[in-house]
Design a protein around this motif. Structure first.
Motif, PDB file in Angstrom:
ATOM      1  N   ILE A 228      -6.913   3.939   5.532  1.00  9.71           N
ATOM      2  CA  ILE A 228      -7.401   4.886   6.529  1.00  9.71           C
ATOM      3  C   ILE A 228      -6.701   6.230   6.387  1.00  9.71           C
ATOM      4  N   SER A 229      -5.365   6.206   6.353  1.00  3.65           N
ATOM      5  CA  SER A 229      -4.639   7.471   6.452  1.00  3.65           C
ATOM      6  C   SER A 229      -4.415   8.150   5.119  1.00  3.65           C
ATOM      7  N   GLY A 230      -4.158   7.367   4.063  1.00  8.21           N
ATOM      8  CA  GLY A 230      -3.894   7.965   2.768  1.00  8.21           C
ATOM      9  C   GLY A 230      -2.491   8.507   2.596  1.00  8.21           C
ATOM     10  N   ALA A 231      -1.684   8.551   3.651  1.00 15.51           N
ATOM     11  CA  ALA A 231      -0.334   9.114   3.578  1.00 15.51           C
ATOM     12  C   ALA A 231       0.684   8.018   3.864  1.00 15.51           C
ATOM     13  N   LYS A 232       1.637   7.803   2.949  1.00 18.56           N
ATOM     14  CA  LYS A 232       2.576   6.693   3.063  1.00 18.56           C
ATOM     15  C   LYS A 232       3.463   6.817   4.297  1.00 18.56           C
ATOM     16  N   ALA A 233       3.964   8.024   4.586  1.00 20.19           N
ATOM     17  CA  ALA A 233       4.830   8.187   5.751  1.00 20.19           C
ATOM     18  C   ALA A 233       4.081   7.825   7.028  1.00 20.19           C
ATOM     19  N   ALA A 234       2.814   8.229   7.113  1.00 16.30           N
ATOM     20  CA  ALA A 234       1.998   7.896   8.285  1.00 16.30           C
ATOM     21  C   ALA A 234       1.770   6.393   8.369  1.00 16.30           C
ATOM     22  N   ASP A 235       1.542   5.743   7.221  1.00 14.29           N
ATOM     23  CA  ASP A 235       1.337   4.299   7.217  1.00 14.29           C
ATOM     24  C   ASP A 235       2.554   3.568   7.783  1.00 14.29           C
ATOM     25  N   MET A 236       3.722   3.900   7.252  1.00 11.61           N
ATOM     26  CA  MET A 236       4.941   3.204   7.669  1.00 11.61           C
ATOM     27  C   MET A 236       5.276   3.498   9.119  1.00 11.61           C
ATOM     28  N   ALA A 237       5.051   4.738   9.548  1.00 14.15           N
ATOM     29  CA  ALA A 237       5.342   5.102  10.930  1.00 14.15           C
ATOM     30  C   ALA A 237       4.417   4.402  11.915  1.00 14.15           C
ATOM     31  N   ALA A 238       3.203   4.051  11.464  1.00 14.46           N
ATOM     32  CA  ALA A 238       2.263   3.371  12.345  1.00 14.46           C
ATOM     33  C   ALA A 238       2.581   1.888  12.489  1.00 14.46           C
ATOM     34  N   VAL A 239       3.182   1.286  11.463  1.00 12.80           N
ATOM     35  CA  VAL A 239       3.373  -0.167  11.438  1.00 12.80           C
ATOM     36  C   VAL A 239       4.780  -0.593  11.854  1.00 12.80           C
ATOM     37  N   ALA A 240       5.802   0.076  11.331  1.00 11.37           N
ATOM     38  CA  ALA A 240       7.182  -0.371  11.531  1.00 11.37           C
ATOM     39  C   ALA A 240       7.592  -0.474  13.006  1.00 11.37           C
ATOM     40  N   PRO A 241       7.334   0.545  13.850  1.00 13.56           N
ATOM     41  CA  PRO A 241       7.776   0.430  15.240  1.00 13.56           C
ATOM     42  C   PRO A 241       7.139  -0.736  15.999  1.00 13.56           C
ATOM     43  N   VAL A 242       5.973  -1.187  15.554  1.00 17.07           N
ATOM     44  CA  VAL A 242       5.293  -2.287  16.231  1.00 17.07           C
ATOM     45  C   VAL A 242       5.899  -3.622  15.828  1.00 17.07           C
ATOM     46  N   LEU A 243       6.250  -3.774  14.556  1.00 19.83           N
ATOM     47  CA  LEU A 243       6.671  -5.072  14.026  1.00 19.83           C
ATOM     48  C   LEU A 243       8.180  -5.284  14.006  1.00 19.83           C
ATOM     49  N   PHE A 244       8.946  -4.251  13.775  1.00 18.97           N
ATOM     50  CA  PHE A 244      10.377  -4.430  13.553  1.00 18.97           C
ATOM     51  C   PHE A 244      11.111  -5.109  14.719  1.00 18.97           C
ATOM     52  N   PRO A 245      10.846  -4.750  15.991  1.00 16.34           N
ATOM     53  CA  PRO A 245      11.571  -5.419  17.077  1.00 16.34           C
ATOM     54  C   PRO A 245      11.391  -6.936  17.073  1.00 16.34           C
ATOM     55  N   GLU A 246      10.169  -7.411  16.885  1.00 17.34           N
ATOM     56  CA  GLU A 246       9.929  -8.849  16.865  1.00 17.34           C
ATOM     57  C   GLU A 246      10.544  -9.500  15.634  1.00 17.34           C
ATOM     58  N   MET A 247      10.477  -8.831  14.490  1.00 16.65           N
ATOM     59  CA  MET A 247      11.075  -9.382  13.270  1.00 16.65           C
ATOM     60  C   MET A 247      12.589  -9.494  13.424  1.00 16.65           C
ATOM     61  N   LYS A 248      13.212  -8.506  14.056  1.00 17.93           N
ATOM     62  CA  LYS A 248      14.649  -8.588  14.299  1.00 17.93           C
ATOM     63  C   LYS A 248      14.970  -9.708  15.278  1.00 17.93           C
ATOM     64  N   ALA A 249      14.103  -9.904  16.274  1.00 18.65           N
ATOM     65  CA  ALA A 249      14.312 -10.988  17.232  1.00 18.65           C
ATOM     66  C   ALA A 249      14.255 -12.351  16.554  1.00 18.65           C
ATOM     67  N   ARG A 250      13.520 -12.472  15.485  1.00 17.20           N
ATOM     68  CA  ARG A 250      13.435 -13.733  14.732  1.00 17.20           C
ATOM     69  C   ARG A 250      14.560 -13.875  13.714  1.00 17.20           C
ATOM     70  N   GLY A 251      15.465 -12.905  13.684  1.00 21.33           N
ATOM     71  CA  GLY A 251      16.626 -13.047  12.811  1.00 21.33           C
ATOM     72  C   GLY A 251      16.570 -12.268  11.523  1.00 21.33           C
ATOM     73  N   ALA A 252      15.546 -11.474  11.308  1.00 26.34           N
ATOM     74  CA  ALA A 252      15.460 -10.691  10.083  1.00 26.34           C
ATOM     75  C   ALA A 252      16.534  -9.607  10.088  1.00 26.34           C
ATOM     76  N   LYS A 253      17.175  -9.424   8.951  1.00 25.30           N
ATOM     77  CA  LYS A 253      18.214  -8.409   8.842  1.00 25.30           C
ATOM     78  C   LYS A 253      17.570  -7.037   8.604  1.00 25.30           C
ATOM     79  N   PRO A 254      18.169  -5.987   9.161  1.00 24.32           N
ATOM     80  CA  PRO A 254      17.578  -4.645   8.991  1.00 24.32           C
ATOM     81  C   PRO A 254      17.352  -4.269   7.528  1.00 24.32           C
ATOM     82  N   GLY A 255      18.308  -4.617   6.651  1.00 24.61           N
ATOM     83  CA  GLY A 255      18.148  -4.277   5.240  1.00 24.61           C
ATOM     84  C   GLY A 255      16.940  -4.943   4.614  1.00 24.61           C
ATOM     85  N   GLU A 256      16.660  -6.181   5.008  1.00 27.20           N
ATOM     86  CA  GLU A 256      15.494  -6.901   4.493  1.00 27.20           C
ATOM     87  C   GLU A 256      14.205  -6.234   4.975  1.00 27.20           C
TER      88      GLU A 256
END
Length: 620
Positions: A306-334
């Motif tokens: 949809i967007s064609g821009a990598k920074a926009a892609d990551m900014a749209a997805v990471a804030p939604v998923l990272f909190p739950e992934m960290k809650a499941r024990g995922a390390k920030p570096g991973e």
């Protein structure tokens, strides 16, 4: 320059400079934002008039092209003021605060030096264009050509004010003195250069260029300085040629798609469309081991379409998923490792800005690239999913609840309008409803309507920031393309391209060795120069060689883009990696080790794609 560095250097903002900076900000940002809207309106009107009413607007492309050059160059002014031109900062950030502060000032001074060198040739170029009348609008071509001298002058003012804002008088004097000293030494060596032949290519396009890039000079300005110095000191070519080549590089009509797809990326995030897609994918597979890693990969795959821009892609997805992934024990570096590698994986998913750029500079069909880029990206996504599965074997899922069929159906219904958009974009291009340039306007109108009528979410207070951000990123890209086009012309005129062609065509092993060397070269170039500069500079040189040895142009384009993506997101030099770290708010050091496994999987995937052309051209 970072505030901490300023504080340690004892620098305070001068009140008059701060006011001048604010004035210049309004002077370039407001018209740039208006021009983004004008581009959308003009191009969408052209689509509707031609496809719905069967009455093409013969002047729409010409007007859009005129507006686009002004938009891009005003955007370059915005990017310079905001420090958003693409640059390599790995070496600079490793310096102590005082050294880093001086290098930052030197980078601004070097940028201003290039602008001072081209402002008068650009003015003369615009004067020459006054004698040309455009065919559709019937106006002087100087209206369009004057964008470069006007915006060059504005960028000089912005650079001077920026120096006054962030640097002490001593730092400015030292930086200017060093810049003039380097220029004086090079000028005094002009008789020596006359006898060196092709060694000059190493001096200006390897040593001087690398020194500028590693010193943090924005890549576009480093390209420009290297090209200008080479032509001025080793040839009799008039310096107006630099301006004319830059103008030619920035005038490809297909590049109109760049700001529009960047804006589209902002819209899918602000309207909630990206969040809806992520929620559906999480409900579908979020309960399995490594499920959220698969969701992240799937979300990047969809959002990239949809967007064609990598920074926009990551900014749209990471804030939604990272909190739950960290809650499941995922390390920030991973998390950062997976996010960065997913950015490299998705470089060929249409409507990638790199696909559009490579099509514009090499003449490869954009529609063919859009079709050929999907399956290779899927191959790399599966490779990354394999690494994610292996690393998530011990994940604790005792507290994770599996979504019911009803929840999956509900999230799918909510996400459906967003999920349809990538297919609408691809269908419109493939079926000829709109060009790759125009189709972005369909996506923009669709996203606005979906946000207002379906998701009932549209953050109007963010509209100006989105428009200005669109102009800034577009301007940074366009200025790189212009400078790289001039450099590519200089390399061609020097005979380098012919020598490179001869060398590459005589490599033992034929197609296999040429493809292997191309992968190595573009991984390195992607790391050092970022994606678009590498493609613009070396694409026109290498594509004819690839065609001569019998490699399909679409297949070759996909392979080199993916190789470039690995370099772009690979530490320690890849700028994309640090962008991912900034978006995820993670220290870059934490992801260095985890990302190696993902990069190895990507490299193996690229080798497989290179060896099996069907992945790229099987559906053409």
């Amino acid at each position: 320059m970072e505030p901490a560095a300023e504080a340690e250097a004892g620098i305070s903002l001068r009140p008059w400079a701060a006011k001048a900076d604010a004035f210049l900000g309004h002077l370039v940002e407001i018209p740039a934002a208006v021009l983004v809207i004008a581009e959308v309106v003009v191009l969408f009107a052209g689509v509707v008039s031609r496809y719905v009413f069967d009455r093409p607007l013969v002047w729409s492309d010409e007007l859009a092209s005129l507006c686009f050059l002004w938009l891009g160059l005003l955007g370059a002014c915005v990017a310079l003021r905001r420090g958003e031109h693409m640059r390599m900062t790995a070496m600079v950030t490793a310096l102590p605060p005082r050294g880093r502060a001086f290098i930052e000032v030197l980078a601004i001074a070097a940028s201003a030096a290039f602008l001072l060198l081209i402002v008068m040739p650009a003015y003369r170029f615009a004067l020459n264009e006054t004698f040309i009348t455009t065919p559709a609008l019937g106006i002087s071509a100087a209206w369009r050509a004057s964008a470069l001298p006007v915006c060059a002058a504005l960028m000089i003012l912005i650079a001077l004010v920026r120096l006054a804002c962030v640097a002490s008088t001593r730092q400015v004097v030292e930086a200017v003195a060093l810049t003039l000293a380097i220029g004086a030494v090079l000028y005094l060596m002009k008789p020596v250069f006359a006898d060196l032949g092709n060694i000059n290519l190493v001096i200006f396009f390897v040593v001087l260029l690398a020194a500028a890039i590693f010193a943090g000079v924005p890549i576009a300005f480093a390209f420009g300085l290297g090209t200008f110095a080479y032509l001025a000191l080793t040839t009799r070519v008039p310096m107006s040629i630099v301006v004319s080549r830059m103008d030619e590089g920035m005038s490809h009509l297909i590049l109109l798609a760049v700001p529009l797809f960047v804006l589209l990326g902002y819209l899918i995030e602000t309207t909630g469309m990206a969040r809806a897609m992520v929620a559906f994918l999480a409900a579908l597979v979020g309960h399995v081991r490594g499920g959220l890693s698969y969701v992240l990969l799937g979300a990047i795959f969809l959002v990239s379409g949809i967007s064609g821009a990598k920074a926009a892609d990551m900014a749209a997805v990471a804030p939604v998923l990272f909190p739950e992934m960290k809650a499941r024990g995922a390390k920030p570096g991973e998390l950062i490792a997976l996010l960065s590698s997913s950015g490299a994986m998705s470089e060929t998913i249409p409507p990638s800005l790199v696909l559009i750029t490579i099509g514009s500079v090499t003449g490869v069909s954009i529609a063919a690239l859009f079709t050929g880029g999907l399956l290779p990206a899927l191959v790399l996504a599966l490779a990354l999913a394999g690494v994610a599965w292996w690393r998530s074997r011990g994940e604790d899922l005792s507290a994770v609840r599996r979504a019911s069929a009803g929840e999956i159906a509900r999230t799918f219904a909510i996400a459906l309008p967003a999920l349809i958009l990538p297919f609408v974009i691809r269908f419109a291009v493939v079926e000829g409803i709109a060009t790759a340039t125009e189709v972005s306007t369909i996506g923009i109108v669709y996203s606005v309507l979906a946000g207002l009528l379906i998701y009932r979410r549209f953050e109007w207070h963010r509209l100006r920031a989105m428009l200005v951000g669109t102009a800034s990123l577009s301007g940074a890209i366009l200025f790189i393309i212009g400078a790289a086009t001039a450099m590519a012309w200089a390399l061609t005129q020097s005979g380098f391209s012919g020598q490179l062609a001869s060398f590459m065509s005589t490599l033992p092993g034929g197609v296999a060795s040429f493809m292997a060397m191309s992968i190595v070269v573009f991984v390195i170039l992607g790391s050092v120069l970022e994606g678009i500069p590498a493609i613009v500079l070396f694409g026109p040189l290498l594509f004819p060689i690839a065609e001569a040895v019998g490699i399909n142009d679409v297949h070759y384009a996909i392979v080199v883009i993916l190789a470039m993506g690995i370099g772009l997101f690979a530490p320690p030099f890849g700028v994309g990696y640090y962008t991912a770290c900034a978006i995820g708010r993670v220290n870059p050091d934490e992801g260095m080790r985890p990302i190696m496994g993902y990069l190895l999987a990507l490299l193996i995937g690229v080798i497989v794609i290179a060896a099996v052309p069907w992945f790229s051209i099987g559906f053409l």
